[in-house]
Design an enzyme around this catalytic site. Structure first.
Site, PDB file in Angstrom:
ATOM      1  N   HIS A 144      -1.488  -1.927  16.643  1.00 55.60           N
ATOM      2  CA  HIS A 144      -2.596  -2.344  15.778  1.00 55.60           C
ATOM      3  C   HIS A 144      -3.977  -2.187  16.415  1.00 55.60           C
ATOM      4  O   HIS A 144      -4.992  -2.395  15.750  1.00 55.60           O
ATOM      5  CB  HIS A 144      -2.390  -3.785  15.318  1.00 55.60           C
ATOM      6  CG  HIS A 144      -1.203  -3.917  14.407  1.00 55.60           C
ATOM      7  ND1 HIS A 144       0.064  -4.202  14.858  1.00 55.60           N
ATOM      8  CD2 HIS A 144      -1.093  -3.734  13.071  1.00 55.60           C
ATOM      9  CE1 HIS A 144       0.897  -4.214  13.837  1.00 55.60           C
ATOM     10  NE2 HIS A 144       0.232  -3.928  12.744  1.00 55.60           N
ATOM     11  N   CYS A 204       1.332 -10.153  19.644  1.00 53.92           N
ATOM     12  CA  CYS A 204       0.554  -9.538  18.560  1.00 53.92           C
ATOM     13  C   CYS A 204       1.091 -10.106  17.253  1.00 53.92           C
ATOM     14  O   CYS A 204       2.260  -9.873  16.912  1.00 53.92           O
ATOM     15  CB  CYS A 204       0.681  -8.010  18.582  1.00 53.92           C
ATOM     16  SG  CYS A 204      -0.061  -7.264  17.096  1.00 53.92           S
ATOM     17  N   CYS A 206       2.324  -7.554  14.580  1.00 53.68           N
ATOM     18  CA  CYS A 206       3.642  -6.997  14.947  1.00 53.68           C
ATOM     19  C   CYS A 206       4.700  -8.085  14.969  1.00 53.68           C
ATOM     20  O   CYS A 206       5.892  -7.781  14.963  1.00 53.68           O
ATOM     21  CB  CYS A 206       3.636  -6.424  16.363  1.00 53.68           C
ATOM     22  SG  CYS A 206       2.825  -4.861  16.557  1.00 53.68           S
ATOM     23  N   HIS A 217       3.937   1.580   2.452  1.00 53.46           N
ATOM     24  CA  HIS A 217       5.187   0.886   2.092  1.00 53.46           C
ATOM     25  C   HIS A 217       5.922   1.669   1.002  1.00 53.46           C
ATOM     26  O   HIS A 217       7.135   1.856   1.048  1.00 53.46           O
ATOM     27  CB  HIS A 217       4.897  -0.522   1.568  1.00 53.46           C
ATOM     28  CG  HIS A 217       4.068  -1.358   2.491  1.00 53.46           C
ATOM     29  ND1 HIS A 217       2.842  -1.865   2.129  1.00 53.46           N
ATOM     30  CD2 HIS A 217       4.278  -1.754   3.774  1.00 53.46           C
ATOM     31  CE1 HIS A 217       2.339  -2.551   3.145  1.00 53.46           C
ATOM     32  NE2 HIS A 217       3.188  -2.501   4.152  1.00 53.46           N
ATOM     33  N   HIS A 232       0.868  -1.182   0.000  1.00 50.55           N
ATOM     34  CA  HIS A 232       0.000   0.000   0.000  1.00 50.55           C
ATOM     35  C   HIS A 232       0.909   1.238   0.000  1.00 50.55           C
ATOM     36  O   HIS A 232       2.142   1.113   0.027  1.00 50.55           O
ATOM     37  CB  HIS A 232      -1.007  -0.016   1.157  1.00 50.55           C
ATOM     38  CG  HIS A 232      -0.422  -0.058   2.546  1.00 50.55           C
ATOM     39  ND1 HIS A 232       0.491   0.861   2.999  1.00 50.55           N
ATOM     40  CD2 HIS A 232      -0.635  -0.920   3.578  1.00 50.55           C
ATOM     41  CE1 HIS A 232       0.805   0.592   4.256  1.00 50.55           C
ATOM     42  NE2 HIS A 232       0.149  -0.504   4.629  1.00 50.55           N
ATOM     43  N   LYS A 261      -5.652   5.662  10.261  1.00 46.80           N
ATOM     44  CA  LYS A 261      -4.692   4.599   9.998  1.00 46.80           C
ATOM     45  C   LYS A 261      -5.170   3.809   8.784  1.00 46.80           C
ATOM     46  O   LYS A 261      -6.359   3.572   8.618  1.00 46.80           O
ATOM     47  CB  LYS A 261      -4.680   3.685  11.233  1.00 46.80           C
ATOM     48  CG  LYS A 261      -3.482   2.774  11.301  1.00 46.80           C
ATOM     49  CD  LYS A 261      -3.501   1.998  12.620  1.00 46.80           C
ATOM     50  CE  LYS A 261      -2.749   0.697  12.463  1.00 46.80           C
ATOM     51  NZ  LYS A 261      -1.339   0.847  12.140  1.00 46.80           N
ATOM     52  N   LYS A 265      -7.514  -2.231   5.410  1.00 47.57           N
ATOM     53  CA  LYS A 265      -8.423  -2.779   4.410  1.00 47.57           C
ATOM     54  C   LYS A 265      -9.868  -2.573   4.813  1.00 47.57           C
ATOM     55  O   LYS A 265     -10.711  -2.227   4.008  1.00 47.57           O
ATOM     56  CB  LYS A 265      -8.166  -4.291   4.289  1.00 47.57           C
ATOM     57  CG  LYS A 265      -6.914  -4.597   3.508  1.00 47.57           C
ATOM     58  CD  LYS A 265      -7.270  -5.246   2.178  1.00 47.57           C
ATOM     59  CE  LYS A 265      -6.155  -5.062   1.183  1.00 47.57           C
ATOM     60  NZ  LYS A 265      -5.213  -6.166   1.168  1.00 47.57           N
TER      61      LYS A 265
HETATM   62  N1  MSP Z   1       8.808  -7.057   7.820  1.00 42.26           N
HETATM   63  C1  MSP Z   1       8.963  -5.974   8.723  1.00 42.26           C
HETATM   64  C2  MSP Z   1      10.288  -5.259   8.527  1.00 42.26           C
HETATM   65  C3  MSP Z   1      11.491  -6.128   8.656  1.00 42.26           C
HETATM   66  S1  MSP Z   1      12.940  -5.248   8.289  1.00 42.26           S
HETATM   67  C4  MSP Z   1      14.161  -6.222   8.795  1.00 42.26           C
HETATM   68  C5  MSP Z   1       7.828  -4.976   8.546  1.00 42.26           C
HETATM   69  N2  MSP Z   1       7.187  -5.021   7.384  1.00 42.26           N
HETATM   70  S2  MSP Z   1       5.934  -4.102   6.995  1.00 42.26           S
HETATM   71  O1  MSP Z   1       5.561  -4.516   5.671  1.00 42.26           O
HETATM   72  O2  MSP Z   1       4.935  -4.163   7.995  1.00 42.26           O
HETATM   73  O3  MSP Z   1       6.445  -2.640   6.988  1.00 42.26           O
HETATM   74  C6  MSP Z   1       7.488  -2.284   6.129  1.00 42.26           C
HETATM   75  C7  MSP Z   1       7.749  -0.806   6.202  1.00 42.26           C
HETATM   76  O4  MSP Z   1       6.605  -0.099   5.749  1.00 42.26           O
HETATM   77  C8  MSP Z   1       8.054  -0.304   7.609  1.00 42.26           C
HETATM   78  O5  MSP Z   1       9.137   0.611   7.572  1.00 42.26           O
HETATM   79  C9  MSP Z   1       6.820   0.449   8.001  1.00 42.26           C
HETATM   80  O6  MSP Z   1       7.130   1.530   8.825  1.00 42.26           O
HETATM   81  C10 MSP Z   1       6.367   0.951   6.640  1.00 42.26           C
HETATM   82  N3  MSP Z   1       4.961   1.281   6.685  1.00 42.26           N
HETATM   83  C11 MSP Z   1       3.893   0.436   6.786  1.00 42.26           C
HETATM   84  N4  MSP Z   1       2.756   1.175   6.894  1.00 42.26           N
HETATM   85  C12 MSP Z   1       3.085   2.496   6.876  1.00 42.26           C
HETATM   86  C13 MSP Z   1       2.378   3.691   6.917  1.00 42.26           C
HETATM   87  N5  MSP Z   1       1.066   3.722   7.040  1.00 42.26           N
HETATM   88  N6  MSP Z   1       3.094   4.835   6.839  1.00 42.26           N
HETATM   89  C14 MSP Z   1       4.452   4.866   6.663  1.00 42.26           C
HETATM   90  N7  MSP Z   1       5.143   3.764   6.619  1.00 42.26           N
HETATM   91  C15 MSP Z   1       4.492   2.573   6.771  1.00 42.26           C
HETATM   92  O7  MSP Z   1       7.597  -4.184   9.435  1.00 42.26           O
END
Ligand code: MSP
Length: 513
Positions: free
Chosen positions: A151, A130, A133, A23, A20, A299, A302
């Site tokens: 979450h 969680c 997380c 990411h 999304h 936040k 989905k």
């Molecule tokens: N798999 C772990 C990271 C492991 S690194 C050794 C993880 N994955 S994640 O897919 O949940 O998140 C990946 C990145 O996307 C994280 O840096 C997270 O902060 C970022 N984001 C996920 N949702 C976000 C927002 N809504 N806003 C900004 N960044 C976001 O955590």
């Protein structure tokens, strides 16, 4: 830099679902930093990838009636297609299900276990977990005594026999490290957060699981799989050659920047350096934590339809405007909100009416008055303050980029757009063009304008690589914008008189609100 390569990483994204815009926010800004370093001539290694193990991924697969491997193979396509379309120019893409990664995880685990300090021991855990997380919480951390603070959903009660990592033994070394290297966690607010976490006392954490088998087996006890965070963090050294190529590892490690979201700061700035210290490996040079994105103040999720896939926006705005928006709109490090209106507004103001309109006016005048051919600057001084304004902005741009002040860096580039617009208003070439005696002046002004656009194409390349090439091409310049190097390429006076320009399509068509 103190080493041969500028090594920058994104987090590896969970393969439980498709990307999304949260990411992609990380991916775009990290790519901007990486591309800027390439433009400076640094050797760059930009790593990204997916985090494919753990309960969260296993459950997502199960819900689809697929094996975890089948599921992550399907997700792999969905992640890479997004990075391809967003012009994310990574140098390596790691999946934690790859063999090279299993080898690195086994190696670091064994190194920690064999360090002679008993840093890995067998224990028993009962706690509140969680799954989103992939982390345990103590009751005091929970919202209303039962909800995950990140979450806001119920945690689950787990009990298992696990191997533990003796994190508690590393508090002093971590504090010493952060004391000696204040830049190691940025921005400052995040650094303070990390320091208070460490000062508040560190608890050992479990590094293995027996209740499911989707993970990397422990080298000394195959009935356990490695805890997903211990596994995932290791990706950064896997790709640098930790278990496969010592020469390469020495060139790449420690990473210059781990670019992450603030939600995963604890893992990167507490667990990870401690794991490395325990394994006898240097900690990363810097962990840079950006803010969190919300959509319409909420936040992303989905269920409330705020989980926006990047393509929903790219289809409408195009990739360049997409990248520009996220870099320009929110200060890197602060939280930010997405709204469709804000994105249309930025697109029209800064791109369509700003740089795009500027380029098309200059190219149109070159077309009408000089058959598209760049004239020579016959009159001295006609360029006014443009050369000094540009060289000054390019220097400030560089300083902002080295300080990872991404938004200010873009604002600095746009100060050139504003100045060039002002310059044209002052010089009024459309009036000069009416007087045949003023040809030399007209030629000199349009030379200066074309030269300024050339430099702008170089400077915007890391921000909007595709738009930079379109502009480069319209200016009729040889080679590509991407192969230019600063500071050489931003020195004044390089566009060759005689260069054949063509107006082409507008760089950023205006969008209706
Ligand atoms: N798999 C772990 C990271 C492991 S690194 C050794 C993880 N994955 S994640 O897919 O949940 O998140 C990946 C990145 O996307 C994280 O840096 C997270 O902060 C970022 N984001 C996920 N949702 C976000 C927002 N809504 N806003 C900004 N960044 C976001 O955590």
């Amino acid at each position: 830099m103190g080493r041969d390569v500028f090594y920058i990483t994104t987090p590896i994204y969970y393969a439980n679902d498709v990307p999304h815009i949260g990411h992609a926010y990380n991916a775009v800004n990290t790519d901007f930093i990486a591309r800027y370093h390439r433009l400076r001539g640094d050797r760059v290694f930009h790593l990204t990838g997916t985090d494919e193990h753990g309960l969260k991924v296993a459950r997502a697969a199960e819900a689809q009636g697929l094996s975890p491997q089948q599921w992550v193979d399907q997700m792999d396509v969905r992640w890479r297609e997004v990075w391809a379309r967003l012009d994310i120019g990574y140098d390596d893409y790691i999946r934690t299900t790859e063999r090279r990664h299993y080898e690195a995880v086994a190696k670091i685990l064994q190194a920690v276990r064999d360090n002679g300090r008993g840093d890995i021991y067998l224990g028993h855990y009962e706690g509140l977990y969680c799954v989103p997380c992939e982390a345990y919480y103590v009751e005091a951390d929970l919202l209303d005594g039962s909800l995950c603070p990140v979450h806001e959903r119920p945690v689950e009660s787990f009990r298992e026999d696990n191997y533990f990592f003796r994190l508690s033994a590393y508090a002093d070394r971590l504090l010493e490290h952060y004391d000696a290297h204040p830049e190691a966690v940025q921005p400052e607010t995040r650094r303070n957060e990390v320091l208070s976490l460490i000062r508040g006392g560190l608890q050992d954490f479990s590094i293995s699981r027996t209740t499911f088998d989707w993970g990397v087996p422990l080298p000394w006890d195959e009935t356990h799989v490695t805890y997903v965070w211990f596994d995932a963090l290791t990706n950064y050294i896997t790709a640098a050659g930790y278990a496969s190529d010592q020469t390469r590892f020495a060139q790449l490690w420690p990473a210059n920047i781990h670019s992450i979201g603030k939600d995963i700061l604890r893992f990167h700035a507490v667990y990870w350096p401690a794991m490395l210290m325990a394994a006898g490996v240097e900690p990363p040079t810097q962990v840079w934590a950006h803010g969190y994105l919300t959509v319409g103040g909420k936040k992303m999720s989905k269920t409330n339809l705020t989980g926006i896939h990047p393509f929903e926006l790219v289809d409408h705005f195009g990739v360049d405007s997409y990248r520009y928006f996220w870099i320009r709109q929110i200060s890197w490090g602060s939280d930010g909100d997405f709204s469709w209106e804000a994105m249309v507004e930025r697109h029209n103001a800064d791109l369509a009416n700003g740089l795009g309109n500027l380029a098309s006016r200059v190219l149109a005048m070159l077309g009408s008055y000089f058959d598209g051919v760049v004239p020579s600057a016959a009159l001295e001084g006609c360029e006014a303050d443009l050369p000094s304004v540009i060289s000054d902005a390019a220097e400030r741009y560089d300083a902002h980029m080295l300080a990872v002040e991404l938004q200010s860096a873009v604002v600095t580039v746009w100060s050139i757009v504003d100045r060039l617009n002002g310059y044209l208003v002052e010089k009024e070439p459309w009036k000069t063009a009416k007087d045949p005696d003023r040809r030399p002046e007209l030629a000199s002004v349009l030379f200066a304008a074309a030269e300024s656009l050339r430099i702008l194409a170089v400077l915007i390349q890391p921000i909007m690589p595709a738009a930079a090439e379109r502009l480069w091409d319209q200016l009729g310049l040889p080679g590509t914008a991407a192969e230019q190097r600063v500071p050489e390429a931003v020195a004044w006076g390089q566009i060759e008189p005689g260069t054949v320009t063509h107006k082409g399509e507008s760089l950023f068509p205006r969008l209706e609100a």
